[in-house]
Design a protein around this motif. Structure first.
Motif, short mmCIF file in Angstrom:
data_model
loop_
_atom_site.label_atom_id
_atom_site.label_comp_id
_atom_site.label_asym_id
_atom_site.label_seq_id
_atom_site.Cartn_x
_atom_site.Cartn_y
_atom_site.Cartn_z
N LEU A 62 0.83 -1.21 0.00
CA LEU A 62 0.00 0.00 0.00
C LEU A 62 0.86 1.26 0.00
N PHE A 63 1.96 1.25 0.76
CA PHE A 63 2.88 2.39 0.72
C PHE A 63 3.52 2.52 -0.68
N ARG A 79 -1.25 11.43 0.37
CA ARG A 79 -2.57 11.61 0.97
C ARG A 79 -2.54 11.56 2.49
N LEU A 80 -1.42 11.14 3.04
CA LEU A 80 -1.26 11.18 4.49
C LEU A 80 -0.74 12.57 4.85
N ASP A 81 -1.65 13.46 5.17
CA ASP A 81 -1.26 14.84 5.44
C ASP A 81 -0.98 15.08 6.92
N ASP A 149 -1.40 -3.17 10.27
CA ASP A 149 -2.28 -2.01 10.11
C ASP A 149 -2.19 -1.14 11.36
N VAL A 150 -2.74 0.06 11.25
CA VAL A 150 -2.76 1.02 12.34
C VAL A 150 -4.10 1.73 12.32
N LEU A 164 -6.63 2.05 4.88
CA LEU A 164 -7.68 2.69 4.08
C LEU A 164 -7.26 4.06 3.57
N LEU A 165 -6.52 4.81 4.38
CA LEU A 165 -6.02 6.11 3.92
C LEU A 165 -5.05 5.92 2.74
N LEU A 166 -4.21 4.91 2.84
CA LEU A 166 -3.26 4.66 1.75
C LEU A 166 -3.97 4.18 0.49
#
Length: 170
Positions: A62-63, A79-81, A149-150, A164-166
């Motif tokens: 995902l990264f 997208r990880l702001d 996951d986190v 999900l954010l990734l």
């Protein structure tokens, strides 16, 4: 590129005025995947870099997909702001408490899956007096413990899941 993402996160911790409990056993390359709780404690002491955070193939991919998406679109930021380790842009961590819950193995009838253990390491703290909780989900694979996951909980940002954010963005 994954090293950049984690190095950036840990760099934020290193330059931010982070007040965390001292870590007695900091992971080294030799035993970095042996104990998820030690790895998580080290994240909050800024004593390790992203290389000490082993990931499952799923999370790592995902990264990588995020990196490829950014390069294809020409976006300078992902997208990880926010720094998902502290659930914010900046950090002033106080009242850090870390707990580990072992999740029992389940019998799925598949030897490849059945042998894996699972742990949930929860970091609870205040970031600038805002109560925050980050749950790290770990899986023990043949090569050691891997972050799968986190999930973060906190004021302002609500509840979020790293995978999900990734995969889908904010």
């Amino acid at each position: 590129m994954i090293r950049f993402v984690f190095a950036f996160s840990v760099t934020l911790l290193a330059v931010s005025p982070v007040l965390a409990q001292p870590v007695k056993d900091v992971p080294t390359a030799k035993h970095s995947a042996d104990d998820p709780e030690i790895i998580v404690r080290s994240l909050y002491s800024a004593a390790v870099d992203g290389d000490a955070l082993p990931m499952t193939q799923r999370l790592e991919s995902l990264f990588l997909m995020e990196r490829d998406y950014l390069e294809a679109k020409g976006y300078p930021f992902d997208r990880l702001d926010f720094d998902w380790i502290v659930n914010g842009q900046d950090a002033l961590i106080t009242e850090l408490a870390i707990e580990t819950m072992e999740v029992p193995m389940r019998d799925y009838g598949d030897e490849a899956v059945d042998q894996f253990d699972r742990k949930i390491v929860t970091a609870s703290f205040k970031n600038f007096d805002s109560p925050t909780m980050i749950r790290y989900y770990w899986v023990r694979e043949r090569s050691g413990w891997k972050l799968d996951d986190v999930i973060g909980y906190g004021e302002g940002r609500g509840i979020w899941t790293l995978s999900l954010l990734l995969a889908y963005g904010d």
